[in-house]
Design an enzyme around this catalytic site. Structure first.
Site, PDB file in Angstrom:
ATOM      1  N   GLN A 171      24.576  13.283  29.696  1.00 24.75           N
ATOM      2  CA  GLN A 171      23.811  12.987  30.902  1.00 24.75           C
ATOM      3  C   GLN A 171      22.793  14.097  31.155  1.00 24.75           C
ATOM      4  O   GLN A 171      23.064  15.267  30.920  1.00 24.75           O
ATOM      5  CB  GLN A 171      24.721  12.787  32.100  1.00 24.75           C
ATOM      6  CG  GLN A 171      25.689  13.896  32.396  1.00 24.75           C
ATOM      7  CD  GLN A 171      26.622  13.556  33.535  1.00 24.75           C
ATOM      8  OE1 GLN A 171      26.378  12.630  34.308  1.00 24.75           O
ATOM      9  NE2 GLN A 171      27.713  14.290  33.652  1.00 24.75           N
ATOM     10  N   HIS A 193      21.661   8.797  30.600  1.00 26.53           N
ATOM     11  CA  HIS A 193      22.205   8.650  31.958  1.00 26.53           C
ATOM     12  C   HIS A 193      21.078   8.397  32.950  1.00 26.53           C
ATOM     13  O   HIS A 193      21.016   7.380  33.598  1.00 26.53           O
ATOM     14  CB  HIS A 193      23.045   9.865  32.371  1.00 26.53           C
ATOM     15  CG  HIS A 193      23.697   9.714  33.724  1.00 26.53           C
ATOM     16  ND1 HIS A 193      23.070  10.074  34.896  1.00 26.53           N
ATOM     17  CD2 HIS A 193      24.903   9.251  34.086  1.00 26.53           C
ATOM     18  CE1 HIS A 193      23.858   9.831  35.922  1.00 26.53           C
ATOM     19  NE2 HIS A 193      24.996   9.328  35.459  1.00 26.53           N
ATOM     20  N   ASP A 235      22.436   5.024  34.322  1.00 24.41           N
ATOM     21  CA  ASP A 235      23.200   4.804  35.549  1.00 24.41           C
ATOM     22  C   ASP A 235      22.200   4.651  36.689  1.00 24.41           C
ATOM     23  O   ASP A 235      21.459   5.589  37.003  1.00 24.41           O
ATOM     24  CB  ASP A 235      24.123   6.001  35.805  1.00 24.41           C
ATOM     25  CG  ASP A 235      25.125   5.736  36.921  1.00 24.41           C
ATOM     26  OD1 ASP A 235      24.908   4.813  37.724  1.00 24.41           O
ATOM     27  OD2 ASP A 235      26.125   6.480  37.001  1.00 24.41           O
ATOM     28  N   GLU A 270      24.612   0.932  33.873  1.00 24.42           N
ATOM     29  CA  GLU A 270      25.797   1.282  34.652  1.00 24.42           C
ATOM     30  C   GLU A 270      25.537   1.121  36.145  1.00 24.42           C
ATOM     31  O   GLU A 270      24.491   1.548  36.642  1.00 24.42           O
ATOM     32  CB  GLU A 270      26.207   2.726  34.343  1.00 24.42           C
ATOM     33  CG  GLU A 270      27.471   3.169  35.046  1.00 24.42           C
ATOM     34  CD  GLU A 270      27.934   4.540  34.608  1.00 24.42           C
ATOM     35  OE1 GLU A 270      28.783   5.129  35.320  1.00 24.42           O
ATOM     36  OE2 GLU A 270      27.470   5.035  33.556  1.00 24.42           O
ATOM     37  N   ASP A 304      31.385   1.140  37.204  1.00 31.20           N
ATOM     38  CA  ASP A 304      31.795   2.478  37.620  1.00 31.20           C
ATOM     39  C   ASP A 304      32.368   2.376  39.030  1.00 31.20           C
ATOM     40  O   ASP A 304      33.570   2.256  39.223  1.00 31.20           O
ATOM     41  CB  ASP A 304      30.603   3.432  37.553  1.00 31.20           C
ATOM     42  CG  ASP A 304      30.957   4.852  37.981  1.00 31.20           C
ATOM     43  OD1 ASP A 304      32.128   5.114  38.278  1.00 31.20           O
ATOM     44  OD2 ASP A 304      30.057   5.706  38.026  1.00 31.20           O
ATOM     45  N   GLN A 326      33.826   2.192  32.667  1.00 32.51           N
ATOM     46  CA  GLN A 326      33.971   3.640  32.720  1.00 32.51           C
ATOM     47  C   GLN A 326      35.335   3.976  33.315  1.00 32.51           C
ATOM     48  O   GLN A 326      35.652   3.593  34.442  1.00 32.51           O
ATOM     49  CB  GLN A 326      32.911   4.357  33.558  1.00 32.51           C
ATOM     50  CG  GLN A 326      33.228   5.852  33.549  1.00 32.51           C
ATOM     51  CD  GLN A 326      32.283   6.760  34.292  1.00 32.51           C
ATOM     52  OE1 GLN A 326      32.508   7.963  34.318  1.00 32.51           O
ATOM     53  NE2 GLN A 326      31.242   6.252  34.892  1.00 32.51           N
ATOM     54  N   LYS A 328      36.901   6.666  34.825  1.00 29.90           N
ATOM     55  CA  LYS A 328      36.447   7.921  35.429  1.00 29.90           C
ATOM     56  C   LYS A 328      37.674   8.791  35.669  1.00 29.90           C
ATOM     57  O   LYS A 328      38.379   8.649  36.666  1.00 29.90           O
ATOM     58  CB  LYS A 328      35.699   7.638  36.729  1.00 29.90           C
ATOM     59  CG  LYS A 328      34.638   8.647  37.079  1.00 29.90           C
ATOM     60  CD  LYS A 328      33.835   8.183  38.283  1.00 29.90           C
ATOM     61  CE  LYS A 328      32.639   9.056  38.545  1.00 29.90           C
ATOM     62  NZ  LYS A 328      31.526   8.798  37.630  1.00 29.90           N
ATOM     63  N   CYS A 358      30.524  15.454  36.151  1.00 27.42           N
ATOM     64  CA  CYS A 358      29.890  16.748  35.892  1.00 27.42           C
ATOM     65  C   CYS A 358      30.609  17.874  36.626  1.00 27.42           C
ATOM     66  O   CYS A 358      30.427  19.054  36.317  1.00 27.42           O
ATOM     67  CB  CYS A 358      28.430  16.702  36.307  1.00 27.42           C
ATOM     68  SG  CYS A 358      28.168  16.145  38.006  1.00 27.42           S
TER      69      CYS A 358
END
Length: 427
Positions: A171, A193, A235, A270, A304, A326, A328, A358
């Protein structure tokens, strides 16, 4: 028992926690900060430095194995747990988790997770605690068995030792141009991303976003090595639905136009829209997926938001409400459930993307690699942080080291088997 003490150490995540609600309604940026008042409970400002809490399990041989707790970047949004609070998590861990951890067989990973993650006061434990503790327990089992974390996962879930690399997805954060160039030069499998999290970045009718997609494709051809052909993954934080409208047909039409603008590339979109609830998300995403499939589009829908827990993932997978889910990791909770989620996706012939945030740490990233490789996920996120170089090296190098160890183990096992057969024949 194998755990004789528990340590806690406060730490930092690799990025920041952001108030998605405030950003979505138009909070402006001033350098790296956002201006205005936060809207999501727990936030004292729109952008807050990410914090983490490490938990260390002191084993009988005095080896200490660690796991890290934290929240995701957009905490409190889309049905997620609230913003991470070190003091609160430390207190709950000391009161509830420590006595449980001192009373389990750490060599039996899934059994240990099952026991320590029992509900507390009729409520599920915070997912951040599950995430950090499950990493530490996985490392404990690996140490006690003298194996890799991936081998523990394979043994617990009756999986064969993997041989295939899992594609890595990077990303870019807001430094799009520089970081896209880095990704292309490093031949990243899936990029970039895009961080399309505001009206300004999406543009009127999505024109700004579409131009970015075309630029990434063009740049890939310009500076990429011969034969390099990544998947393009963006995304859009629900902005297709916000700008184009919450009608599946209109959303699918827009996505097809974007895909048609970059022929020859697989395009992952996404979080195209937020329909307000998990059930509404499932119903409408399933319609979008069906429309794209019937058109033979190269675009794929990635879910997501509103797909957080293992149960959410099961519902989306069974409804075919995404091409790729995803997983997560901090939102799923126990990293054992991340493994279960990948396998559940595979059972339903839906792509499994082991993601995360992140805001994570090097420790949680390493553990995620072992889960991804053991279960042979379809792709995994380069994490932590928003820089390309650090995250790509942390995840990529851990994967390469792991596969080298597994290959040695496989060769050794094959040699032992051959020697056993030869001995039996002689006898």
């Amino acid at each position: 028992m194998q755990i004789k003490d528990v340590l806690l150490a406060p730490g930092s995540g690799a990025f920041f926690y952001d108030d998605q609600a405030a950003i979505r309604v138009g909070a402006s940026q001033d350098g790296f900060i956002y201006l205005g008042e936060p809207l999501t409970p727990g936030f004292t400002s729109i952008r807050v430095p990410a914090s983490s809490l490490s938990i260390g399990l002191v084993l009988v041989d005095d080896m200490v194995v660690w796991g890290d707790m934290m929240s995701v970047q957009y905490s409190g949004a889309g049905g997620r747990d609230a913003l991470f609070d070190i003091k609160q998590m430390s207190g709950l861990t000391s009161r509830v988790m420590v006595p449980r951890l001192l009373d389990v067989d750490a060599a039996r990973y899934l059994d240990a997770c099952s026991k320590v993650f029992e509900p507390f006061e009729q409520e599920r434990l915070p997912l951040a605690i599950e995430y950090g503790v499950s990493q530490a327990l996985l490392r404990a089992a690996a140490h006690l068995h003298r194996e890799t974390m991936a081998e523990i996962v394979c043994a617990e879930f009756d999986l064969t030792l993997p041989t295939r690399k899992v594609p890595i997805y990077c990303q870019c954060g807001d430094a799009r141009e520089i970081n896209v160039d880095k990704m292309i030069l490093k031949a990243v499998d899936v990029l970039p991303h895009g961080l399309i999290n505001s009206r300004q970045k999406f543009g009127v009718d999505g024109q700004t976003f579409m131009e970015l997609v075309k630029w990434v494709a063009t740049r890939t051809r310009q500076i990429g090595r011969p034969g390099y052909h990544p998947v393009l993954h963006f995304d859009v934080y629900g902005w297709i639905g916000q700008e184009i409208g919450l009608e599946p047909q209109l959303i699918a039409d827009f996505i097809c136009r974007v895909a048609d603008s970059v022929p020859g590339f697989t395009l992952n979109i996404e979080f195209p829209a937020d329909f307000g609830s998990t059930q509404a998300q499932i119903e409408n995403y399933a319609k979008i997926v069906s429309i794209l499939d019937n058109r033979g589009s190269s675009a794929r829908i990635v879910v997501d938001e509103r797909c957080n827990t293992l149960e959410d993932i099961r519902l989306f997978a069974e409804a075919k409400a995404a091409h790729l889910i995803q997983i997560k990791t901090p939102d799923v909770g126990s990293i054992a459930d991340t493994a279960r989620a990948v396998l559940l996706c595979k059972e339903n012939k839906v792509g499994a993307y082991v993601g995360g945030s992140c805001t994570e740490t090097d420790l949680s990233a390493h553990a995620s690699v072992h889960i991804s490789v053991a279960t042979q996920a379809d792709m995994m996120l380069a994490k932590p942080g928003m820089g390309v170089d650090e995250a790509f090296s942390i995840v990529g190098n851990e994967q390469n080291r792991l596969l080298a160890m597994l290959n040695r183990r496989r060769i050794r096992n094959e040699t032992l088997d051959e020697n056993t057969v030869s001995h039996a024949e002689v006898s």
